[in-house]
Design an enzyme around this catalytic site. Sequence first.
Site, PDB file in Angstrom:
ATOM      1  N   HIS A 225      19.486  15.025  77.568  1.00 53.67           N
ATOM      2  CA  HIS A 225      19.876  16.041  76.575  1.00 53.67           C
ATOM      3  C   HIS A 225      19.165  15.705  75.260  1.00 53.67           C
ATOM      4  CE1 HIS A 225      22.151  19.025  74.526  1.00 53.67           C
ATOM      5  NE2 HIS A 225      23.319  18.424  74.411  1.00 53.67           N
ATOM      6  N   HIS A 264      14.386  22.713  81.876  1.00 49.84           N
ATOM      7  CA  HIS A 264      15.609  23.189  81.238  1.00 49.84           C
ATOM      8  C   HIS A 264      16.486  23.868  82.270  1.00 49.84           C
ATOM      9  CE1 HIS A 264      18.279  25.190  78.370  1.00 49.84           C
ATOM     10  NE2 HIS A 264      17.890  24.244  77.539  1.00 49.84           N
ATOM     11  N   ASP A 320      12.670  19.666  72.940  1.00 51.34           N
ATOM     12  CA  ASP A 320      12.517  18.287  72.502  1.00 51.34           C
ATOM     13  C   ASP A 320      11.065  17.822  72.457  1.00 51.34           C
ATOM     14  OD1 ASP A 320      15.140  17.394  71.926  1.00 51.34           O
ATOM     15  OD2 ASP A 320      15.609  17.498  74.054  1.00 51.34           O
TER      16      ASP A 320
HETATM   17  N1  ACO Z   1       9.826  15.956  85.026  1.00 46.40           N
HETATM   18  C1  ACO Z   1       9.683  15.883  86.382  1.00 46.40           C
HETATM   19  N2  ACO Z   1      10.463  16.562  87.245  1.00 46.40           N
HETATM   20  C2  ACO Z   1      11.431  17.330  86.724  1.00 46.40           C
HETATM   21  C3  ACO Z   1      11.633  17.462  85.357  1.00 46.40           C
HETATM   22  C4  ACO Z   1      10.792  16.733  84.480  1.00 46.40           C
HETATM   23  N3  ACO Z   1      10.916  16.796  83.162  1.00 46.40           N
HETATM   24  N4  ACO Z   1      12.666  18.294  85.120  1.00 46.40           N
HETATM   25  C5  ACO Z   1      13.107  18.675  86.331  1.00 46.40           C
HETATM   26  N5  ACO Z   1      12.365  18.096  87.298  1.00 46.40           N
HETATM   27  C6  ACO Z   1      12.476  18.324  88.743  1.00 46.40           C
HETATM   28  C7  ACO Z   1      13.555  17.469  89.365  1.00 46.40           C
HETATM   29  O1  ACO Z   1      13.052  16.230  89.800  1.00 46.40           O
HETATM   30  C8  ACO Z   1      14.015  18.342  90.502  1.00 46.40           C
HETATM   31  O2  ACO Z   1      13.072  18.256  91.522  1.00 46.40           O
HETATM   32  P1  ACO Z   1      13.540  18.394  93.079  1.00 46.40           P
HETATM   33  O3  ACO Z   1      14.072  19.788  93.214  1.00 46.40           O
HETATM   34  O4  ACO Z   1      12.312  18.133  93.869  1.00 46.40           O
HETATM   35  O5  ACO Z   1      14.615  17.355  93.256  1.00 46.40           O
HETATM   36  C9  ACO Z   1      13.899  19.744  89.937  1.00 46.40           C
HETATM   37  O6  ACO Z   1      12.897  19.670  88.927  1.00 46.40           O
HETATM   38  C10 ACO Z   1      15.190  20.256  89.307  1.00 46.40           C
HETATM   39  O7  ACO Z   1      15.662  19.282  88.394  1.00 46.40           O
HETATM   40  P2  ACO Z   1      17.178  19.120  88.022  1.00 46.40           P
HETATM   41  O8  ACO Z   1      17.365  17.828  87.296  1.00 46.40           O
HETATM   42  O9  ACO Z   1      18.057  19.381  89.190  1.00 46.40           O
HETATM   43  O10 ACO Z   1      17.332  20.366  87.041  1.00 46.40           O
HETATM   44  P3  ACO Z   1      18.448  20.528  85.960  1.00 46.40           P
HETATM   45  O11 ACO Z   1      18.542  21.937  85.628  1.00 46.40           O
HETATM   46  O12 ACO Z   1      19.678  19.825  86.389  1.00 46.40           O
HETATM   47  O13 ACO Z   1      17.849  19.633  84.770  1.00 46.40           O
HETATM   48  C11 ACO Z   1      16.895  18.814  82.861  1.00 46.40           C
HETATM   49  C12 ACO Z   1      17.403  20.060  83.583  1.00 46.40           C
HETATM   50  C13 ACO Z   1      17.962  17.702  82.912  1.00 46.40           C
HETATM   51  C14 ACO Z   1      16.665  19.147  81.394  1.00 46.40           C
HETATM   52  C15 ACO Z   1      15.599  18.312  83.527  1.00 46.40           C
HETATM   53  O14 ACO Z   1      14.622  19.315  83.480  1.00 46.40           O
HETATM   54  C16 ACO Z   1      15.074  17.030  82.918  1.00 46.40           C
HETATM   55  O15 ACO Z   1      15.524  15.938  83.297  1.00 46.40           O
HETATM   56  N6  ACO Z   1      14.098  17.123  81.937  1.00 46.40           N
HETATM   57  C17 ACO Z   1      13.604  15.944  81.285  1.00 46.40           C
HETATM   58  C18 ACO Z   1      14.573  15.531  80.179  1.00 46.40           C
HETATM   59  C19 ACO Z   1      14.517  16.492  79.005  1.00 46.40           C
HETATM   60  O16 ACO Z   1      13.468  16.818  78.494  1.00 46.40           O
HETATM   61  N7  ACO Z   1      15.729  16.896  78.558  1.00 46.40           N
HETATM   62  C20 ACO Z   1      15.887  17.782  77.411  1.00 46.40           C
HETATM   63  C21 ACO Z   1      16.370  19.129  77.833  1.00 46.40           C
HETATM   64  S1  ACO Z   1      16.529  20.199  76.458  1.00 46.40           S
HETATM   65  C22 ACO Z   1      17.920  19.676  75.710  1.00 46.40           C
HETATM   66  O17 ACO Z   1      18.855  19.233  76.294  1.00 46.40           O
HETATM   67  C23 ACO Z   1      17.987  19.744  74.243  1.00 46.40           C
END
Ligand code: ACO
Length: 416
Positions: A225, A264, A320
């Site tokens: 987050h 996201h 971010d």
């Molecule tokens: N890098 C690599 N792979 C990713 C990323 C990433 N940044 N984000 C998602 N994925 C992949 C996951 O590995 C997953 O792959 P799979 O289906 O093969 O298992 C798929 O995309 C879905 O990911 P989830 O984590 O299930 O998606 P969710 O909607 O729960 O997560 C999140 C969203 C937590 C923001 C995720 O995209 C992430 O971890 N991003 C990196 C951290 C980040 O930048 N967070 C800030 C978000 S904005 C905010 O909160 C202000």
Amino acid sequence: MDSATVEIKRGLEGVVFTETHLSAIDGEAGQLTYCGYDIEDLAAQATYEETAFLLWYQRLPATSELEMLSNWLRSNRRLPKVVWGIMHSLPESATPMEALRTIASTLSMFDRACIHEEVGGSSLCRSVSLTAKLPTIVASFDRLRGDRPPIEPRDDLGHAANFLYMLTGEEPDPASAKALETYFVLLADHGMNASTFSARVTASTLGDVYSAVVTALGTLKGPLHGGASQAAMEQMIEIGSPRDVDEWFEKRMARKERIFGFGHRVYKVEDPRAKILREMAETVARRSGNTQWYEIAARLEERVLAHPYFDERRIKTNVDYYTAPLLYALGIPIDLFIPMFAIARIAGWTAHVLEQQHDNRLIRPRALYAGPRGVEWHEMLDRSPMVEAQPDAQCVAGRPANCPAALQVPPRFWPA
Ligand code: ACO
């Protein structure tokens, strides 16, 4: 309730638990509005104080109203004397986010000015007080840890300019103050994100504004987050130079590690805030004469967005990502990035608390029990330890490695 009849929404994805009048996100169109106003208009025109007014009162202020709110905020910037003692006694190991969470919590015991407010008004009073004080806590903590005396807030400066002044001791140039103000406006609210949801959960128990904000601060800190901007900057520093981006990216992909600043839960196209932040990061970098971090960010973004892994999953740049080179170019220390997010988001958190209080019902979801049932009770003497007893081993405070191995075995349902 059993797994045949219940659909588990992991991470509460897609679950709608309430109505809100505050902000709306269209993840397919890439749109964000606060109380109906487009984020691009607000970013270009509104001050942070005006945005806070919009979120708290759900309408834009007239001139006299904005002046009154601005004065109310300015008169609340100073910390109570007794809190300084606590600030001084924080351990050297305290991170800015730990300090912020601790002092925000402490304020509830000393900030009694709102108690006499009429019923219903006290939460707004506390919201104003916390919104005004968060920047003072963050700037003062940063100065104290560097053996520099904290700087008194200046009542003639706006929210963003005053923060930079308290951080550096110098009045910021108007362009830097405007860039930070726009950042604060862009991050002031964002639907039912994790920290806002946690604040509403606390408010729904009739917990007070301080408790809700402390809950939100704890939730914001995680790297999935609000912690992602710090993690994104650490990635850029690890890369070091634009020419090293490609190699870093290939290695990261080979290790199957997430790249911070992308992805996201709601946006499946570009986050509208990312576009504005990208432009700002470039402008501020060019003005500073150092474009290294912006160039690394731009090259890494190019690689990420062009890669089929991200394309297939519709993973785009999030808020971010460009926050990182922007705040860095403004001279903000990396470990202040999460507190900066909190300074911006407090208006949204508190507006959501007010909204929750206005039409409250306890937030209390359920979980499907997946453990054993009907287990027979065994007397202590009949239970076998998981590992052999180690009579001489003792748990020493702060040195868990000395604990008997038996106590270090994680519960069996946790992955090792
Ligand atoms: N890098 C690599 N792979 C990713 C990323 C990433 N940044 N984000 C998602 N994925 C992949 C996951 O590995 C997953 O792959 P799979 O289906 O093969 O298992 C798929 O995309 C879905 O990911 P989830 O984590 O299930 O998606 P969710 O909607 O729960 O997560 C999140 C969203 C937590 C923001 C995720 O995209 C992430 O971890 N991003 C990196 C951290 C980040 O930048 N967070 C800030 C978000 S904005 C905010 O909160 C202000």
